[in-house]
Each structure stands twice: as C-alpha cells, then as structure tokens.
Design a protein around this motif. Sequence first.
Motif, mmCIF file in Angstrom:
data_model
loop_
_atom_site.group_PDB
_atom_site.id
_atom_site.type_symbol
_atom_site.label_atom_id
_atom_site.label_comp_id
_atom_site.label_asym_id
_atom_site.label_seq_id
_atom_site.Cartn_x
_atom_site.Cartn_y
_atom_site.Cartn_z
ATOM 1 N N ASP A 110 0.831 -1.195 0.000
ATOM 2 C CA ASP A 110 0.000 0.000 0.000
ATOM 3 C C ASP A 110 0.872 1.253 0.000
ATOM 4 O O ASP A 110 1.779 1.389 0.826
ATOM 5 N N PRO A 111 0.587 2.199 -0.894
ATOM 6 C CA PRO A 111 1.428 3.398 -1.024
ATOM 7 C C PRO A 111 1.344 4.302 0.205
ATOM 8 O O PRO A 111 0.364 4.273 0.959
ATOM 9 N N PRO A 112 2.367 5.133 0.400
ATOM 10 C CA PRO A 112 2.376 6.052 1.539
ATOM 11 C C PRO A 112 1.416 7.215 1.331
ATOM 12 O O PRO A 112 1.135 7.617 0.201
ATOM 13 N N LEU A 113 0.928 7.759 2.446
ATOM 14 C CA LEU A 113 0.106 8.973 2.418
ATOM 15 C C LEU A 113 0.930 10.220 2.717
ATOM 16 O O LEU A 113 0.502 11.328 2.403
ATOM 17 N N LEU A 114 2.075 10.045 3.346
ATOM 18 C CA LEU A 114 2.867 11.210 3.734
ATOM 19 C C LEU A 114 3.537 11.857 2.519
ATOM 20 O O LEU A 114 3.553 11.302 1.418
ATOM 21 N N ASP A 115 4.089 13.038 2.735
ATOM 22 C CA ASP A 115 4.832 13.767 1.711
ATOM 23 C C ASP A 115 6.301 13.371 1.839
ATOM 24 O O ASP A 115 6.974 13.773 2.788
ATOM 25 N N THR A 116 6.788 12.577 0.909
ATOM 26 C CA THR A 116 8.160 12.065 1.025
ATOM 27 C C THR A 116 9.199 13.189 0.967
ATOM 28 O O THR A 116 10.335 12.996 1.413
ATOM 29 N N ALA A 117 8.817 14.358 0.447
ATOM 30 C CA ALA A 117 9.758 15.484 0.437
ATOM 31 C C ALA A 117 10.045 15.985 1.845
ATOM 32 O O ALA A 117 11.040 16.687 2.072
ATOM 33 N N LYS A 118 9.219 15.637 2.808
ATOM 34 C CA LYS A 118 9.372 16.111 4.179
ATOM 35 C C LYS A 118 10.210 15.174 5.052
ATOM 36 O O LYS A 118 10.541 15.517 6.182
ATOM 37 N N VAL A 119 10.523 13.971 4.559
ATOM 38 C CA VAL A 119 11.234 13.005 5.392
ATOM 39 C C VAL A 119 12.740 13.159 5.224
ATOM 40 O O VAL A 119 13.223 13.832 4.309
ATOM 41 N N ALA A 120 13.497 12.524 6.098
ATOM 42 C CA ALA A 120 14.960 12.587 6.045
ATOM 43 C C ALA A 120 15.478 12.010 4.730
ATOM 44 O O ALA A 120 14.841 11.145 4.107
ATOM 45 N N ASP A 121 16.654 12.486 4.326
ATOM 46 C CA ASP A 121 17.199 12.101 3.025
ATOM 47 C C ASP A 121 17.355 10.597 2.880
ATOM 48 O O ASP A 121 17.055 10.024 1.821
ATOM 49 N N ASN A 122 17.826 9.923 3.944
ATOM 50 C CA ASN A 122 18.047 8.484 3.827
ATOM 51 C C ASN A 122 16.731 7.738 3.626
ATOM 52 O O ASN A 122 16.653 6.781 2.838
ATOM 53 N N LEU A 123 15.672 8.178 4.302
ATOM 54 C CA LEU A 123 14.375 7.538 4.132
ATOM 55 C C LEU A 123 13.762 7.878 2.777
ATOM 56 O O LEU A 123 13.108 7.038 2.159
ATOM 57 N N ARG A 124 13.986 9.106 2.319
ATOM 58 C CA ARG A 124 13.478 9.475 0.997
ATOM 59 C C ARG A 124 14.093 8.574 -0.067
ATOM 60 O O ARG A 124 13.410 8.153 -1.010
ATOM 61 N N SER A 125 15.358 8.255 0.092
ATOM 62 C CA SER A 125 16.020 7.338 -0.851
ATOM 63 C C SER A 125 15.402 5.950 -0.789
ATOM 64 O O SER A 125 15.244 5.281 -1.821
ATOM 65 N N GLU A 126 15.028 5.514 0.419
ATOM 66 C CA GLU A 126 14.405 4.199 0.570
ATOM 67 C C GLU A 126 13.022 4.162 -0.085
ATOM 68 O O GLU A 126 12.659 3.176 -0.726
ATOM 69 N N PHE A 127 12.260 5.228 0.089
ATOM 70 C CA PHE A 127 10.957 5.306 -0.596
ATOM 71 C C PHE A 127 11.147 5.231 -2.111
ATOM 72 O O PHE A 127 10.396 4.547 -2.808
ATOM 73 N N ALA A 128 12.152 5.934 -2.616
ATOM 74 C CA ALA A 128 12.412 5.942 -4.056
ATOM 75 C C ALA A 128 12.793 4.553 -4.557
ATOM 76 O O ALA A 128 12.375 4.132 -5.648
ATOM 77 N N LYS A 129 13.566 3.814 -3.752
ATOM 78 C CA LYS A 129 13.963 2.457 -4.148
ATOM 79 C C LYS A 129 12.745 1.537 -4.234
ATOM 80 O O LYS A 129 12.616 0.742 -5.172
ATOM 81 N N VAL A 130 11.877 1.635 -3.241
ATOM 82 C CA VAL A 130 10.679 0.797 -3.262
ATOM 83 C C VAL A 130 9.821 1.141 -4.471
ATOM 84 O O VAL A 130 9.336 0.250 -5.178
ATOM 85 N N GLU A 131 9.657 2.433 -4.725
ATOM 86 C CA GLU A 131 8.835 2.831 -5.872
ATOM 87 C C GLU A 131 9.446 2.368 -7.183
ATOM 88 O O GLU A 131 8.728 1.926 -8.094
ATOM 89 N N ALA A 132 10.761 2.435 -7.288
ATOM 90 C CA ALA A 132 11.431 2.006 -8.522
ATOM 91 C C ALA A 132 11.224 0.522 -8.779
ATOM 92 O O ALA A 132 11.156 0.084 -9.939
ATOM 93 N N GLY A 133 11.113 -0.271 -7.700
ATOM 94 C CA GLY A 133 10.899 -1.702 -7.865
ATOM 95 C C GLY A 133 9.453 -2.127 -7.749
ATOM 96 O O GLY A 133 9.174 -3.330 -7.677
ATOM 97 N N TYR A 134 8.554 -1.164 -7.755
ATOM 98 C CA TYR A 134 7.138 -1.439 -7.501
ATOM 99 C C TYR A 134 6.471 -2.164 -8.669
ATOM 100 O O TYR A 134 5.458 -2.830 -8.500
ATOM 101 N N GLY A 135 7.036 -1.994 -9.851
ATOM 102 C CA GLY A 135 6.462 -2.642 -11.034
ATOM 103 C C GLY A 135 5.376 -1.830 -11.706
ATOM 104 O O GLY A 135 4.799 -2.267 -12.700
ATOM 105 N N ILE A 136 5.087 -0.642 -11.156
ATOM 106 C CA ILE A 136 4.011 0.211 -11.654
ATOM 107 C C ILE A 136 4.500 1.656 -11.585
ATOM 108 O O ILE A 136 5.084 2.057 -10.571
ATOM 109 N N PRO A 137 4.276 2.474 -12.623
ATOM 110 C CA PRO A 137 4.631 3.903 -12.533
ATOM 111 C C PRO A 137 3.629 4.625 -11.626
ATOM 112 O O PRO A 137 2.669 5.240 -12.087
#
Length: 419
Positions: free
Chosen positions: A362-389
């Motif tokens: 299930d996708p996040p509801l928060l604004d990933t621009a507001k989270v710490a840089d390391n976590l923002r990178s983790e969100f980006a990795k999950v999205e990149a491997g999500y299989g869906i744009p």
Amino acid sequence: MNRNQLNRRHFLILSTSTCIAALTANCAGQQSDSQTTSFDPKTASWDEILAAAKGTTVNWAMWGGSDKTNAYADQWVADQLKTQYDVTLNRVPLNDTVEAVNKVAGEVQAGQTSGGGIDLIWINGENFRTMKQGNLLFGPFRDKLPSNQFYDAGNAAVNLDFGLPIEGYSAPYTGSYYVMAADSAKVQQLPKNFTELLAWAKENPGRFAYVAPPQFDGSRFLLTALYGITGGYEQYTGADFNAALWDEKSPQVFAYLKELEPYLWRSGETYPPTQSRLQELFANGEIWMMPVFVSRVAEGLATGQFPKTTQAFTMPGISLNDPSFTAIPINAANPAGAMILANILSSPEGQLQKFKPDVWGDPPLLDTAKVADNLRSEFAKVEAGYGIPLKELIASTVPVVNAEYTTRLEKTWEEQIPG
C-alpha cells in the motif's frame, strides 16, 4: 453472495445509527469525563503520553481478512511497539469494521464511558462518520503525533474522509488507489471510460468481472460506476448526501450494470465473492481485465501470481483515491497506547515498511519530500521496484464521496442486479 452476511451488515449499520441521537445528547459530557480519567490530549506532552503507555497493552481492532496486513501488524508493528515503547499489541480481528463501531456504541450506551474493549480502530468512510457524528471518538489527538509533521496540511486526502472533515479525530494510515488491471498480451486497447468498458466487454464476453457487493472491493466498483456513468464525481462532493441528485442519477448506473451483466464472467449468473477469487480468475486467464487496488497489482507482480504482462491503469476522473485512517474510541482504556500505535503507523518508517510489495504494497500517504534524506532514498527504491509507474498512475484518481452514496449503491445492487 451470502445474503445473510449482507443483511447483517446493513442491520448493524442501521442499529448503530438508531442510537446516535441518544448518544449525541449525552456524549459531550462523557467525552470530558473519559479524558479526565486518563489525560487530556489537548494538553499532554508527548513524553507524558509515552510514560502513560509504558508497560500497557493496546487493543487494535482491524479488518482481519488479509494475511499480509495481519502479518504486518503482528510482526513489524508489534515489534516496534514492544522494543521502542514497552507496549504490547493485541490485534482484534474484524470481519467488518462496523463490528467495532457497534461495540463502542453499545458500551457507551450502557454507561461504559472508560475502560472500553477497543483502543484503536482502522477506519474510514461510513464508520468514521457514524462515530464522529455520534461523539464516539477520543480527541482531537492527531496534532500531538510526531509523525504529523510529515503530512501536507493542504492535502485533502489526509484531511477529509469521504468528504467529512477529520479535524484531528483520526490519523493517516494507508494510501489506497482503486484502479483497473489488464493483461496487455490479451487487451490491446485499454478502456478510458465506462462506455469503452462496456464496448470491450461486448467484444470479449466473459473476460471481465467485479466482486459482488457489499464486499468492499465490489462496493468500490459501484462507486466508480456512479462517477463514470452519471457525469463525474464533482457533483457528489461535499459533506452531505444529496437525495434529489441520487434519485435523478442512480437509475443510469443500474441500467448500465444490467446491460453489462450478460457479458461478464459466467454471463453474470454468479459474481466472484471476494477480491482474492477475482484475482485467481485473472491469474489463471479466465478473465483478462478487472478492477483492483493498486497494491494488489504490485503484490501480484512481485510474487509472480500475475503474468508479467499485467498493466495497471486508471480511468481518469473515475478511479479512486481511497485512503484509510486510525481513530481512538471515546471510551478507550488505553488512549496513550493508541496514540503511540497511531504514530507508528503514520510514521515514515511505518509508511515505508507497508509500501514494500512483499510486505503489503500500500502506497504512503505522507509527503516524502518532508522526510529525512536516507528515508526518501528508501521510498524511491521501493517505488522504482514497484512494477508500476505509481505517481503517473495515481495522478488522475479522484476522492471518495459521502458514504451514503456507497450504502445506497450496495442496497440497490442487491435489489436489482444479482439473479
């Protein structure tokens, strides 16, 4: 479809509604009493909340129909609660959230204004409306949660629940988008609206299906039909149900569904009873297209249940942005523990964990621009491997409107469509 289940569900909703007037008359005073016996969420510091919850158990009532969501709660969430806050999680499984609503309403009506059996509820829609309008909710508490800083104050998806202002009485939990999926190896032209969907179904009889309402996914399909067949969702927005608009527009929906029915799987003589069964039909090629929550597509691709040629798509202005929340009952025995649990679920770490397709998807509801840089990178990795744009896909989704439209869609569908 199990008609006994359907009738019971509506009976429970109606039973709860019948006691709302009485509850509203006396719950204002009860709310003050309940909060006084524990702490006042308007004045307590977060450190005081943590101290109040230490060594306690928190009872979380949540729909229990998914092994993945249950595992997320029982494993990752429970571990975070215990190791970080010395709070024990007791998951209270529900077949339908209305069971928890009725339990709280019954307790309060019987005079149990504190020490109730439920501390936190996974909730949205008609159930949140029933509790909020009946003064059955503890709070407001959301602005006390440290996680609240990661949410966009201007995002209607986290501030309105089916058109009803939340006003701090629930916390964001999970993003959810009700879209469509098709096997692109078999479906060359994806329908952009319900007119094209009907035309495709007629050309490919038996290859489309939807879940029988009032199962949650089937009810969501009915709401998309209301939007797509009657001229868009905008006319239904606002906190109040428009009975005259319903009377005018709803016959179009059921005329369409009756026309579609002969071209459904098994000619509409039976409907898949659950989303899991619908996905099995898609996975084994019996159907080629289905309405579905986007996390189910990500999960199906990640596990190999769905063919690699599966494509998620939206009907612009029709597909749903359908978030859900957590709320604390007015008579919760452990509101401090509930606030800590709600904070974990809405935290960047909690949102990231459930975003992973192998955990839940299930996708996040928060604004990933507001989270710490390391976590923002983790969100980006999950999205990149999500299989869906994901960002592109959900940009054209629209909100869920007043829950009464869904309730009426379910009732009319039962009366006019099956059999």
